[in-house]
Design a protein around this motif. Structure first.
Motif, short mmCIF file in Angstrom:
data_model
loop_
_atom_site.label_atom_id
_atom_site.label_comp_id
_atom_site.label_asym_id
_atom_site.label_seq_id
_atom_site.Cartn_x
_atom_site.Cartn_y
_atom_site.Cartn_z
N GLU A 78 0.85 -1.18 0.00
CA GLU A 78 0.00 0.00 0.00
C GLU A 78 0.90 1.24 0.00
O GLU A 78 1.85 1.32 0.75
CB GLU A 78 -0.90 -0.01 1.23
CG GLU A 78 -1.87 1.14 1.30
CD GLU A 78 -2.81 1.05 2.49
OE1 GLU A 78 -3.57 2.02 2.71
OE2 GLU A 78 -2.78 0.01 3.18
N GLY A 79 0.59 2.20 -0.86
CA GLY A 79 1.39 3.40 -0.98
C GLY A 79 2.43 3.36 -2.08
O GLY A 79 2.98 4.40 -2.46
N ALA A 80 2.72 2.16 -2.63
CA ALA A 80 3.59 2.08 -3.81
C ALA A 80 2.90 2.83 -4.95
O ALA A 80 1.67 2.93 -4.99
CB ALA A 80 3.84 0.63 -4.19
N SER A 81 3.68 3.35 -5.87
CA SER A 81 3.10 4.22 -6.90
C SER A 81 3.28 3.63 -8.30
O SER A 81 4.15 2.81 -8.55
CB SER A 81 3.71 5.61 -6.82
OG SER A 81 5.12 5.56 -6.89
N VAL A 82 2.42 4.11 -9.21
CA VAL A 82 2.40 3.61 -10.57
C VAL A 82 2.02 4.73 -11.53
O VAL A 82 1.23 5.61 -11.20
CB VAL A 82 1.41 2.42 -10.70
CG1 VAL A 82 -0.01 2.85 -10.34
CG2 VAL A 82 1.45 1.82 -12.11
N GLU A 83 2.63 4.70 -12.69
CA GLU A 83 2.25 5.55 -13.82
C GLU A 83 2.06 4.64 -15.02
O GLU A 83 2.84 3.71 -15.23
CB GLU A 83 3.31 6.59 -14.15
CG GLU A 83 3.61 7.58 -13.05
CD GLU A 83 4.65 8.61 -13.48
OE1 GLU A 83 4.79 8.81 -14.70
OE2 GLU A 83 5.29 9.20 -12.61
N ALA A 84 1.05 4.92 -15.83
CA ALA A 84 0.84 4.17 -17.06
C ALA A 84 0.35 5.13 -18.12
O ALA A 84 -0.39 6.08 -17.83
CB ALA A 84 -0.17 3.05 -16.85
N SER A 85 0.75 4.89 -19.36
CA SER A 85 0.28 5.72 -20.47
C SER A 85 0.12 4.87 -21.72
O SER A 85 0.77 3.84 -21.89
CB SER A 85 1.24 6.88 -20.75
OG SER A 85 2.39 6.40 -21.42
N ALA A 86 -0.76 5.34 -22.60
CA ALA A 86 -0.90 4.77 -23.93
C ALA A 86 -0.99 5.95 -24.89
O ALA A 86 -1.82 6.85 -24.72
CB ALA A 86 -2.15 3.91 -24.04
N THR A 87 -0.11 5.97 -25.90
CA THR A 87 -0.08 7.06 -26.87
C THR A 87 -0.33 6.49 -28.25
O THR A 87 0.40 5.61 -28.71
CB THR A 87 1.29 7.78 -26.84
OG1 THR A 87 1.53 8.25 -25.51
CG2 THR A 87 1.29 8.96 -27.79
N ARG A 88 -1.37 6.98 -28.90
CA ARG A 88 -1.70 6.52 -30.25
C ARG A 88 -0.94 7.36 -31.26
O ARG A 88 -0.92 8.58 -31.18
CB ARG A 88 -3.21 6.66 -30.49
CG ARG A 88 -4.07 5.89 -29.49
CD ARG A 88 -5.54 6.10 -29.81
NE ARG A 88 -6.39 5.41 -28.85
CZ ARG A 88 -6.89 5.96 -27.76
NH1 ARG A 88 -6.62 7.24 -27.49
NH2 ARG A 88 -7.67 5.28 -26.95
#
Length: 208
Positions: A78-88
């Motif tokens: 809990e508290g760990a972080s994440v970023e995600a992206s999708a670029t067309r």
């Protein structure tokens, strides 16, 4: 959490934290990137279908409004972080995943799934496939592969940080990709087990 709209075409590498290195084409996530929680959705100026989707969040136990859910507090605290992206970009889509604070020095699998995160790990449904397999062919390497699915396997460093990216030569059908699931090990490729990556440890809502 906030949702913002900006001009499409911002470089994908901007998602990665200041300490990360350049984006990698290696799905094993050798580049390191910290995640700074704060979700956003970028779209075209006229409000049309977005060219870039991005989410930033911290993992937490399930709740109806949670953006990122952990099902295993040792592997994904809990508290760990994440970023995600999708670029067309034309017919292609580039996906980037960055995590920070996970169990260190460990391999993880990660894939785009069809349903949103839920209270139970299986609520996120199966892997999204560009060419859907028949029900009895779910683990057929002809369909369960990194050309027909989105695979973002990574290995954390001593700080529990990693990034992964991948390109596919298709776009996700609107409304059919809804989460990125983190699994317990790298994705298998052999006949009868292709696409398997063990238990679902965490889930990030990622509506496309």
């Amino acid at each position: 959490m906030s949702v913002t709209r900006t001009i499409a075409g911002i470089a994908v590498c901007a998602l990665l934290a200041a300490g990360s290195t350049a984006c990698s084409g290696d799905q094993d996530g050798d580049d390191q990137g910290a995640a700074d929680p704060s979700p956003s959705l970028d779209g075209s100026p006229d409000g049309g279908e977005p060219d870039r989707v991005s989410v930033e969040a911290e993992f937490a136990p399930y709740s109806p409004d949670a953006e990122a859910v952990t099902y295993d507090d040792q592997a994904v605290p809990e508290g760990a972080s994440v970023e995600a992206s999708a670029t067309r970009n034309g017919a292609e889509t580039e996906f980037v995943l960055a995590v920070n604070g996970l169990e260190p020095d460990r391999e993880f699998g990660a894939h785009l799934h069809t349903e949103p995160c839920g209270e139970n790990p299986d609520d996120s449904g199966p892997h999204y496939q560009d060419e859907p397999a028949a029900e009895d062919a779910a683990n057929d390497p002809e369909y369960a592969n990194d050309d027909n699915e989105v695979w973002l396997d990574f290995t954390t460093d001593a700080e529990g940080t990693a990034t992964a990216d991948t390109d596919v030569d298709w776009q996700v059908r609107p409304g059919e990709g809804n989460s990125i699931v983190i699994h317990e090990h790298h994705t298998m490729t052999e006949e009868g087990h292709a696409g398997e990556a063990g238990d679902r440890l965490a889930c990030v809502n990622f509506p496309m």
